[in-house]
Design an enzyme around this catalytic site. Structure first.
Site, PDB file in Angstrom:
ATOM      1  N   GLU A 221       0.858  -1.188   0.000  1.00 44.33           N
ATOM      2  CA  GLU A 221       0.000   0.000   0.000  1.00 44.33           C
ATOM      3  C   GLU A 221       0.889   1.230   0.000  1.00 44.33           C
ATOM      4  O   GLU A 221       2.028   1.180   0.479  1.00 44.33           O
ATOM      5  CB  GLU A 221      -0.869   0.066   1.270  1.00 44.33           C
ATOM      6  CG  GLU A 221      -1.785  -1.079   1.502  1.00 44.33           C
ATOM      7  CD  GLU A 221      -2.427  -1.008   2.888  1.00 44.33           C
ATOM      8  OE1 GLU A 221      -2.104  -0.055   3.647  1.00 44.33           O
ATOM      9  OE2 GLU A 221      -3.225  -1.889   3.211  1.00 44.33           O
ATOM     10  N   LYS A 223       2.252   4.446   1.618  1.00 38.60           N
ATOM     11  CA  LYS A 223       2.366   4.962   2.989  1.00 38.60           C
ATOM     12  C   LYS A 223       2.197   6.465   2.929  1.00 38.60           C
ATOM     13  O   LYS A 223       3.062   7.179   2.441  1.00 38.60           O
ATOM     14  CB  LYS A 223       3.705   4.604   3.633  1.00 38.60           C
ATOM     15  CG  LYS A 223       3.734   5.020   5.104  1.00 38.60           C
ATOM     16  CD  LYS A 223       5.049   4.774   5.767  1.00 38.60           C
ATOM     17  CE  LYS A 223       4.936   5.058   7.268  1.00 38.60           C
ATOM     18  NZ  LYS A 223       4.245   6.309   7.594  1.00 38.60           N
ATOM     19  N   PHE A 312      -7.515   1.715   4.981  1.00 35.84           N
ATOM     20  CA  PHE A 312      -6.760   0.498   4.688  1.00 35.84           C
ATOM     21  C   PHE A 312      -7.132  -0.687   5.579  1.00 35.84           C
ATOM     22  O   PHE A 312      -6.585  -1.775   5.408  1.00 35.84           O
ATOM     23  CB  PHE A 312      -5.249   0.740   4.769  1.00 35.84           C
ATOM     24  CG  PHE A 312      -4.778   1.471   5.993  1.00 35.84           C
ATOM     25  CD1 PHE A 312      -4.749   0.858   7.232  1.00 35.84           C
ATOM     26  CD2 PHE A 312      -4.355   2.794   5.891  1.00 35.84           C
ATOM     27  CE1 PHE A 312      -4.304   1.530   8.351  1.00 35.84           C
ATOM     28  CE2 PHE A 312      -3.905   3.482   7.010  1.00 35.84           C
ATOM     29  CZ  PHE A 312      -3.873   2.848   8.245  1.00 35.84           C
ATOM     30  N   LYS A 391       7.178  -0.975   7.025  1.00 32.39           N
ATOM     31  CA  LYS A 391       7.160   0.275   6.266  1.00 32.39           C
ATOM     32  C   LYS A 391       8.522   0.495   5.624  1.00 32.39           C
ATOM     33  O   LYS A 391       9.562   0.284   6.245  1.00 32.39           O
ATOM     34  CB  LYS A 391       6.779   1.458   7.158  1.00 32.39           C
ATOM     35  CG  LYS A 391       7.641   1.632   8.398  1.00 32.39           C
ATOM     36  CD  LYS A 391       7.067   2.706   9.311  1.00 32.39           C
ATOM     37  CE  LYS A 391       7.853   2.808  10.621  1.00 32.39           C
ATOM     38  NZ  LYS A 391       7.254   3.777  11.556  1.00 32.39           N
TER      39      LYS A 391
END
Length: 531
Positions: A221, A223, A312, A391
């Site tokens: 996804e 960030k 999300f 991340k």
């Protein structure tokens, strides 16, 4: 009725022993002697809190007020009968009264309340109370130790106690339930309009690391650099909570509007990011807040910002908690309840290194921080940082809390401008220094930070002002080094403040464990590259 003195004795006893099991035994036996209400208050006090973590009340008690109130200890008449020592509940009620005092004459009223309380305490008890008020250190135990103690006294498995804490967001609530109804403690789960701590991600340093940890394919996804929001919808209401569990509904009307328009559902709790958009492009949210100096001004500023919403996750749906469902299921259910996928975080499935790199580069080109990778089988763990979510950012930072500040020299004279940075040691419950920096902030920010830090002052030694650990900053650095100079055992080389994180609590900063892991990884790869 348990006395505050007994809490101090338990805290001291736990502090004297080194073994974890013995600490847990002492705390467990102490809490087990209390009523549910007393245990709730005592657990918070031992963890260094007055109010629940989701409670926004502030005592408004500064260093100068405490110093004045402390004079009462030197003025106690020796010929009078000693006053009745206060119960734990009495101390809490008095602190509640202090927090509720405002308006004209509030300082004098708070002073009288503090003097009255101090006059009934021994010097040792006053010392412990001040450590609670200023959050200087957790006085008896880390939250983890307290949860182990609660597990021991209630007979509820530690995993269930930890889950209850992450859902309830308050160690006091957990202690209350443990004594009132241990069986119910194991059944605590997400509910509507009670915010839970957001799940957090570990840092990855390159795409290869994502594949090594999560395997192929990667579920990626964007960030976003925005405001983490948890939206509760149902019963004709919408409530928006920040990552610090504050109700910010009235300050983000755009977010409420987009949630109402974009979700077709009876009841839901969804997790996402609200991104400020100016001129059609995303703008780093924390950078915008840097322009606004006062809290009330920031709240007004929030109302004026145009926000886009990127969801999300969904963790509660139509009466059922989803936190134990895998990410794959939650992701599917989220897609089913949105009117348009425009409201969703941008996602992709990457089977190859090249596909992952291209998605990462598109995220950065679009003005975002980088990408998130999420293990498809992972459950939602409120408040837990771990490798189920990773991340990968275009820059490497850690979050630190300011634990002290030094008066500046030359151009920075008159400002507290050299900041001592701390990370959180989960074992001891303390914030440990990893260095200091004066770089990164503007003159206007130095001026405002000086005002805020003086309000948080605990004590002053020479040119160093020690403060309640409250202000969180995101810090750039070139390298993590071993260091005997700092209590953490590490030092940040060329530390520079990237931004002030108004949205984060001090207990969300980087932990000593995480810093140690980063150091070990940096040995293997000195210079980070997304490729």
């Amino acid at each position: 009725m348990a006395l505050f003195r007994e809490l101090v004795e338990a805290a001291e006893a736990a502090g004297r022993v080194s073994g974890r099991k013995e600490k847990v035994r002492i705390l467990s036996e102490f809490l087990g002697r209390l009523s549910p209400e007393e245990a709730s208050i005592a657990a918070r006090f031992l963890a260094g809190h007055v109010f629940p973590e989701y409670d926004n009340r502030e005592l408004g008690v500064g260093y100068s007020l405490v110093r004045e109130a402390l004079k009462v200890l030197d003025q106690k008449p020796l010929f009078l009968v000693e006053p009745q020592p206060p119960a734990i509940t009495e101390v809490y009620r008095l602190l509640e009264r202090i927090a509720g005092v405002s308006g004209e004459g509030s300082r004098e009223k708070k002073l009288k309340l503090l003097e009255g309380l101090f006059s009934r305490l021994s010097r040792k008890e006053v010392e412990y109370l001040l450590r609670i008020l200023f959050g200087e250190v957790r006085i008896g135990a880390s939250t983890g130790l307290l949860l182990e103690a609660i597990s021991r006294l209630s007979g509820v498995p530690y995993g269930d106690v930890l889950h209850a804490y992450m859902v309830l967001s308050d160690v006091g609530d957990v202690a209350f339930k443990a004594l009132e109804s241990p069986a119910a403690l194991g059944k605590v789960d997400v509910s509507l309009f009670h915010p839970v701590k957001p799940m957090l991600a570990d840092m990855a340093y390159n795409v290869d690391e994502l594949f090594q940890e999560h395997g192929s394919p990667l579920h990626l996804e964007y960030k976003y650099d925005g405001l983490r929001v948890q939206i509760h919808m149902g019963r004709g209401k919408v409530r928006v909570f920040s990552r610090r569990l504050s109700d910010i509904t009235e300050y983000v009307p755009d977010v409420v509007e987009r949630a109402v328009e974009g979700l077709h559902v009876e009841e839901a709790v969804v997790d996402g990011e609200a991104v400020a958009v100016i001129g059609g492009a995303p703008v780093p949210f924390q950078e915008l807040l840097r322009r606004v100096r006062r809290k009330n001004e920031r709240e007004d500023f929030l109302k004026s910002l145009p926000f886009e919403l990127h969801l999300f996750d969904v963790i509660y749906l139509n009466g059922k908690s989803l936190v134990r469902e895998p990410y794959s299921t939650r992701s599917r259910l989220l897609r089913e309840i949105v009117v348009s996928e425009e409201i969703l975080a941008k996602k992709t499935v990457a089977y190859t290194r090249q596909e992952a790199l291209e998605f990462y580069e598109s995220a950065v080109r679009s003005g975002n921080e980088g990408v998130m990778s999420k293990r498809h089988s992972s459950v939602y763990k409120p408040g837990i940082r771990g490798s189920d979510w990773l991340k990968l950012k275009s820059f490497d930072t850690i979050d630190c809390v300011i634990i002290a500040a030094e008066w500046g020299h030359g151009r920075r004279s008159g400002w507290l401008s050299d900041y001592h940075l701390g990370v959180y040691d989960e074992e001891s419950g303390r914030f440990l220094s990893v260095g200091k920096t004066f770089k990164g902030l503007s003159d206007a920010e130095f001026e405002e930070m000086t005002k805020r830090l003086l309000q948080l002052k605990v004590r002053e030694e020479g040119y160093v002002v020690y403060v309640k650990p409250e202000i969180v900053v995101e810090v750039d650095y070139s390298e993590i080094q071993r260091s005997k100079r700092y209590p953490s055992g590490f030092a940040l080389r060329f530390a520079r403040i990237r931004r002030i994180r108004f949205d984060k609590s001090p207990y969300e900063v980087t932990t000593l464990r995480e810093l140690r892991e980063r150091y070990l990884r940096s040995i293997r790869a000195k210079r980070w590259s997304p490729q």
